[in-house]
Design a protein around this motif. Structure first.
Motif, PDB file in Angstrom:
ATOM      1  N   THR A 215      59.033  32.315-106.895  1.00 25.60           N
ATOM      2  CA  THR A 215      60.422  31.853-106.826  1.00 25.60           C
ATOM      3  C   THR A 215      61.098  32.402-105.572  1.00 25.60           C
ATOM      4  O   THR A 215      61.811  31.678-104.878  1.00 25.60           O
ATOM      5  CB  THR A 215      61.192  32.274-108.092  1.00 25.60           C
ATOM      6  OG1 THR A 215      60.502  31.756-109.235  1.00 25.60           O
ATOM      7  CG2 THR A 215      62.607  31.742-108.085  1.00 25.60           C
ATOM      8  N   LEU A 216      60.865  33.668-105.280  1.00 26.88           N
ATOM      9  CA  LEU A 216      61.378  34.269-104.050  1.00 26.88           C
ATOM     10  C   LEU A 216      60.799  33.547-102.833  1.00 26.88           C
ATOM     11  O   LEU A 216      61.516  33.222-101.880  1.00 26.88           O
ATOM     12  CB  LEU A 216      61.041  35.756-104.000  1.00 26.88           C
ATOM     13  CG  LEU A 216      61.430  36.505-102.727  1.00 26.88           C
ATOM     14  CD1 LEU A 216      62.944  36.536-102.564  1.00 26.88           C
ATOM     15  CD2 LEU A 216      60.866  37.910-102.748  1.00 26.88           C
ATOM     16  N   ASN A 217      59.500  33.272-102.869  1.00 26.14           N
ATOM     17  CA  ASN A 217      58.841  32.556-101.779  1.00 26.14           C
ATOM     18  C   ASN A 217      59.440  31.159-101.603  1.00 26.14           C
ATOM     19  O   ASN A 217      59.655  30.724-100.476  1.00 26.14           O
ATOM     20  CB  ASN A 217      57.334  32.461-102.045  1.00 26.14           C
ATOM     21  CG  ASN A 217      56.616  31.739-100.935  1.00 26.14           C
ATOM     22  OD1 ASN A 217      56.735  32.077 -99.774  1.00 26.14           O
ATOM     23  ND2 ASN A 217      55.862  30.717-101.310  1.00 26.14           N
ATOM     24  N   ASP A 218      59.714  30.473-102.715  1.00 27.98           N
ATOM     25  CA  ASP A 218      60.329  29.144-102.608  1.00 27.98           C
ATOM     26  C   ASP A 218      61.690  29.223-101.929  1.00 27.98           C
ATOM     27  O   ASP A 218      62.073  28.328-101.180  1.00 27.98           O
ATOM     28  CB  ASP A 218      60.452  28.493-103.987  1.00 27.98           C
ATOM     29  CG  ASP A 218      59.148  27.877-104.463  1.00 27.98           C
ATOM     30  OD1 ASP A 218      58.258  27.638-103.617  1.00 27.98           O
ATOM     31  OD2 ASP A 218      59.020  27.629-105.674  1.00 27.98           O
ATOM     32  N   GLY A 219      62.424  30.307-102.186  1.00 25.85           N
ATOM     33  CA  GLY A 219      63.708  30.491-101.513  1.00 25.85           C
ATOM     34  C   GLY A 219      63.533  30.625-100.007  1.00 25.85           C
ATOM     35  O   GLY A 219      64.265  30.013 -99.227  1.00 25.85           O
ATOM     36  N   ILE A 220      62.557  31.405 -99.605  1.00 26.62           N
ATOM     37  CA  ILE A 220      62.265  31.570 -98.176  1.00 26.62           C
ATOM     38  C   ILE A 220      61.786  30.247 -97.578  1.00 26.62           C
ATOM     39  O   ILE A 220      62.189  29.859 -96.483  1.00 26.62           O
ATOM     40  CB  ILE A 220      61.212  32.680 -97.965  1.00 26.62           C
ATOM     41  CG1 ILE A 220      61.788  34.030 -98.383  1.00 26.62           C
ATOM     42  CG2 ILE A 220      60.725  32.714 -96.516  1.00 26.62           C
ATOM     43  CD1 ILE A 220      60.751  35.132 -98.513  1.00 26.62           C
ATOM     44  N   GLN A 221      60.941  29.559 -98.324  1.00 25.02           N
ATOM     45  CA  GLN A 221      60.361  28.304 -97.836  1.00 25.02           C
ATOM     46  C   GLN A 221      61.379  27.161 -97.770  1.00 25.02           C
ATOM     47  O   GLN A 221      61.093  26.101 -97.220  1.00 25.02           O
ATOM     48  CB  GLN A 221      59.178  27.897 -98.713  1.00 25.02           C
ATOM     49  CG  GLN A 221      58.009  28.858 -98.681  1.00 25.02           C
ATOM     50  CD  GLN A 221      57.402  28.986 -97.308  1.00 25.02           C
ATOM     51  OE1 GLN A 221      57.285  28.012 -96.568  1.00 25.02           O
ATOM     52  NE2 GLN A 221      57.003  30.186 -96.945  1.00 25.02           N
ATOM     53  N   THR A 222      62.582  27.377 -98.315  1.00 26.77           N
ATOM     54  CA  THR A 222      63.629  26.357 -98.255  1.00 26.77           C
ATOM     55  C   THR A 222      63.940  25.993 -96.807  1.00 26.77           C
ATOM     56  O   THR A 222      64.343  24.873 -96.519  1.00 26.77           O
ATOM     57  CB  THR A 222      64.898  26.844 -98.984  1.00 26.77           C
ATOM     58  OG1 THR A 222      64.560  27.021-100.362  1.00 26.77           O
ATOM     59  CG2 THR A 222      66.037  25.863 -98.863  1.00 26.77           C
TER      60      THR A 222
ATOM     61  N   VAL B 233      58.654  26.053-115.188  1.00 30.10           N
ATOM     62  CA  VAL B 233      57.256  26.362-115.512  1.00 30.10           C
ATOM     63  C   VAL B 233      57.115  27.844-115.864  1.00 30.10           C
ATOM     64  O   VAL B 233      56.461  28.201-116.842  1.00 30.10           O
ATOM     65  CB  VAL B 233      56.315  25.994-114.336  1.00 30.10           C
ATOM     66  CG1 VAL B 233      54.904  26.507-114.571  1.00 30.10           C
ATOM     67  CG2 VAL B 233      56.314  24.496-114.114  1.00 30.10           C
ATOM     68  N   THR B 234      57.766  28.691-115.089  1.00 28.55           N
ATOM     69  CA  THR B 234      57.707  30.131-115.351  1.00 28.55           C
ATOM     70  C   THR B 234      58.289  30.446-116.731  1.00 28.55           C
ATOM     71  O   THR B 234      57.695  31.198-117.502  1.00 28.55           O
ATOM     72  CB  THR B 234      58.474  30.917-114.268  1.00 28.55           C
ATOM     73  OG1 THR B 234      57.907  30.608-112.998  1.00 28.55           O
ATOM     74  CG2 THR B 234      58.408  32.411-114.507  1.00 28.55           C
ATOM     75  N   ALA B 235      59.439  29.861-117.035  1.00 29.12           N
ATOM     76  CA  ALA B 235      60.106  30.153-118.308  1.00 29.12           C
ATOM     77  C   ALA B 235      59.330  29.609-119.507  1.00 29.12           C
ATOM     78  O   ALA B 235      59.216  30.278-120.532  1.00 29.12           O
ATOM     79  CB  ALA B 235      61.518  29.566-118.295  1.00 29.12           C
ATOM     80  N   THR B 236      58.771  28.419-119.374  1.00 34.59           N
ATOM     81  CA  THR B 236      58.091  27.806-120.528  1.00 34.59           C
ATOM     82  C   THR B 236      56.685  28.343-120.757  1.00 34.59           C
ATOM     83  O   THR B 236      56.169  28.247-121.860  1.00 34.59           O
ATOM     84  CB  THR B 236      58.025  26.275-120.382  1.00 34.59           C
ATOM     85  OG1 THR B 236      57.370  25.946-119.154  1.00 34.59           O
ATOM     86  CG2 THR B 236      59.415  25.662-120.410  1.00 34.59           C
ATOM     87  N   THR B 237      56.084  28.913-119.731  1.00 31.56           N
ATOM     88  CA  THR B 237      54.716  29.433-119.890  1.00 31.56           C
ATOM     89  C   THR B 237      54.649  30.949-119.792  1.00 31.56           C
ATOM     90  O   THR B 237      53.549  31.516-119.816  1.00 31.56           O
ATOM     91  CB  THR B 237      53.759  28.826-118.835  1.00 31.56           C
ATOM     92  OG1 THR B 237      54.144  29.282-117.540  1.00 31.56           O
ATOM     93  CG2 THR B 237      53.742  27.317-118.893  1.00 31.56           C
ATOM     94  N   GLY B 238      55.789  31.584-119.648  1.00 31.62           N
ATOM     95  CA  GLY B 238      55.790  33.031-119.467  1.00 31.62           C
ATOM     96  C   GLY B 238      55.119  33.457-118.175  1.00 31.62           C
ATOM     97  O   GLY B 238      54.619  34.570-118.061  1.00 31.62           O
ATOM     98  N   GLY B 239      55.091  32.572-117.207  1.00 20.79           N
ATOM     99  CA  GLY B 239      54.478  32.867-115.911  1.00 20.79           C
ATOM    100  C   GLY B 239      52.996  32.562-115.831  1.00 20.79           C
ATOM    101  O   GLY B 239      52.419  32.580-114.757  1.00 20.79           O
TER     102      GLY B 239
END
Length: 190
Positions: free
Chosen positions: A74-81, A129-135
């Protein structure tokens, strides 16, 4: 016309992973040395230089590793924005003859919008996906995204019409999923 379809396919793949399409295009623009697979327009032909291939390769390895770890992805996705839309813009504009067929600013904007839109969907879906699968599902989704980026890039380069059809089908599927989620939310509120 096929060059523009190729440009859209490369920009779309960049929305999933900036470095996979960049590396594939860089290698295709470099090899075979006497007659490369892809001819990139100036000044984007520098993507095919050995030093660019090396830098993109290192960034790809980092991206592949961090994108598989819950919360870090999630942090990486923020950077990749910032990175993914920029990569999409560059690849759109770099595609052979696109810069001469349309204004360079329009090419960059189109690539930015395509890659940015796909990145936006990915960034929105990944925390779910993270929330529904616990990561535990993150690595699988990440691998599917990487395979999709590879496939879409190769299709965009070698069979642009199939890349276009693939993107249309994916867009339709995403539209249906979003519509279904919105219906469920309305029913839950009622």
């Amino acid at each position: 016309m096929l060059n523009i379809i190729t440009a859209f396919g490369l920009a779309g793949a960049s929305g999933l992973n900036a470095y996979i399409p960049l590396l594939i295009v860089a290698v295709a623009a470099h090899y075979p040395i006497n007659d490369p697979i892809i001819e990139l327009a100036e000044p984007y032909n520098q993507i095919g230089s050995w030093w660019a291939i090396l830098i993109i390769s290192v960034l790809l390895v980092i991206e592949l590793l961090v994108d598989k770890i819950p919360a870090v992805d999630t942090l990486n996705d923020g950077i990749q924005t910032f990175v993914r839309p920029a990569a999409g813009a560059i690849l759109f504009a770099a595609s052979a003859n696109v810069v001469t067929d349309i204004h360079p600013a329009l090419a960059l904007i189109a690539g930015l919008l395509v890659a940015g839109g796909i990145h936006g969907v990915k960034t929105t879906a990944r925390p779910v996906v993270t929330a529904t699968t616990g990561g535990t599902g993150n690595w699988a989704v990440s691998i599917i995204e990487d395979i999709t980026a590879i496939g879409l890039t190769l299709l965009a380069i070698f069979v642009p019409i199939l890349a276009f059809l693939f993107m249309v089908v994916c867009g339709f599927v995403v539209f249906k999923i979003i519509r279904r989620i919105r219906r469920r939310k309305k029913l839950a509120v009622s």
